[in-house]
Design an enzyme around this catalytic site. Structure first.
Site, PDB file in Angstrom:
ATOM      1  N   HIS A   1     -27.261   2.083 -25.742  1.00 46.35           N
ATOM      2  CA  HIS A   1     -27.783   1.145 -24.744  1.00 46.35           C
ATOM      3  C   HIS A   1     -29.036   1.693 -24.078  1.00 46.35           C
ATOM      4  CE1 HIS A   1     -26.270   3.537 -21.311  1.00 46.35           C
ATOM      5  NE2 HIS A   1     -25.149   3.693 -22.010  1.00 46.35           N
TER       6      HIS A   1
ATOM      7  N   CYS B   1     -21.625   7.660 -24.341  1.00 46.00           N
ATOM      8  CA  CYS B   1     -22.567   6.659 -24.840  1.00 46.00           C
ATOM      9  C   CYS B   1     -23.902   7.320 -25.176  1.00 46.00           C
ATOM     10  CB  CYS B   1     -22.786   5.568 -23.794  1.00 46.00           C
ATOM     11  SG  CYS B   1     -21.385   4.452 -23.611  1.00 46.00           S
TER      12      CYS B   1
END
Length: 212
Positions: free
Chosen positions: A167, A183
């Site tokens: 992301h 992440c």
């Protein structure tokens, strides 16, 4: 490393963001050892909900700038390969080349490896911290709508059935550091570019370090 940011606004400061739950991973994933000491790690920088970073925020020079590089791989063109210890994400192009992006990765104890596929994509994704994160950090918001002040950034690629994502970020200065809970983050301009290149169903290979 130079970062081009058209708008920057500091808002509410909180710490410890990075969508994590290693228990959500399949058996193909596993914790990995600490990266080499020579690579900068930042353990105490958290995310800043409310801080604005536009979609045009891009790393423009230095090793983490987006660039075409030589890359030996047996993976098919279009495959995404992440080398977390080196802080790079590659999109295999074939003919011994790949498009390389600088990334931020999981801090010590939150690195992982495995093989997944991009299960879905989202522009300006909402943020819903998972229960495990809220248990560790109860002061975090339970929900934050997508937008320039959202720590998820401009785009998100969801990785299989895990809670992990590739992301964007509203903190592009953290690219190249190990601060998340699993992440992988890119500057907003870079995740927007990657988003347009990578369709749902793309194979993603996560490795702790490069292998020949």
């Amino acid at each position: 490393m130079s970062i081009t940011i058209h708008t920057t606004l500091r808002g509410l400061l909180v710490s410890g963001f990075g969508l994590a739950s290693l228990l959500a991973l399949s058996g193909a994933t596993s914790a990995q050892p600490r990266p080499p000491a020579a690579i900068q790690e930042t353990m105490d920088i958290g995310d800043e909900p409310g801080r604005v970073s536009t979609e045009e925020a891009t790393i423009t020079d230095g090793p983490y700038a987006r660039q075409m590089v030589l890359f030996r791989s047996s993976e098919a063109p279009g495959t995404v390969v992440i080398h977390s210890a080196e802080r790079f994400l590659y999109v295999v192009q074939g003919n011994g080349r790949a498009l390389r992006y600088g990334i931020g990765v999981g801090r010590e104890g939150f690195t992982w490896s495995g093989q997944v596929k991009v299960s879905r994509k989202a522009e300006w994704p909402d943020w819903r911290p998972p229960p495990e994160m809220l248990q560790r950090q109860p002061y975090l918001p339970r929900f934050m709508a997508g937008g320039p002040g959202n720590p998820m950034g401009a785009r998100a690629l969801y990785l299989g059935s895990t809670v992990f994502r590739i992301h964007g970020t509203n903190q592009p200065e953290t690219i190249g550091q190990a601060i998340s809970s699993g992440c992988f983050r890119l500057a907003n301009g870079d995740i927007a570019d990657l988003y347009d290149r990578v369709p749902v169903g793309t194979k993603v290979v996560i490795r702790h370090k490069a292998t020949l």
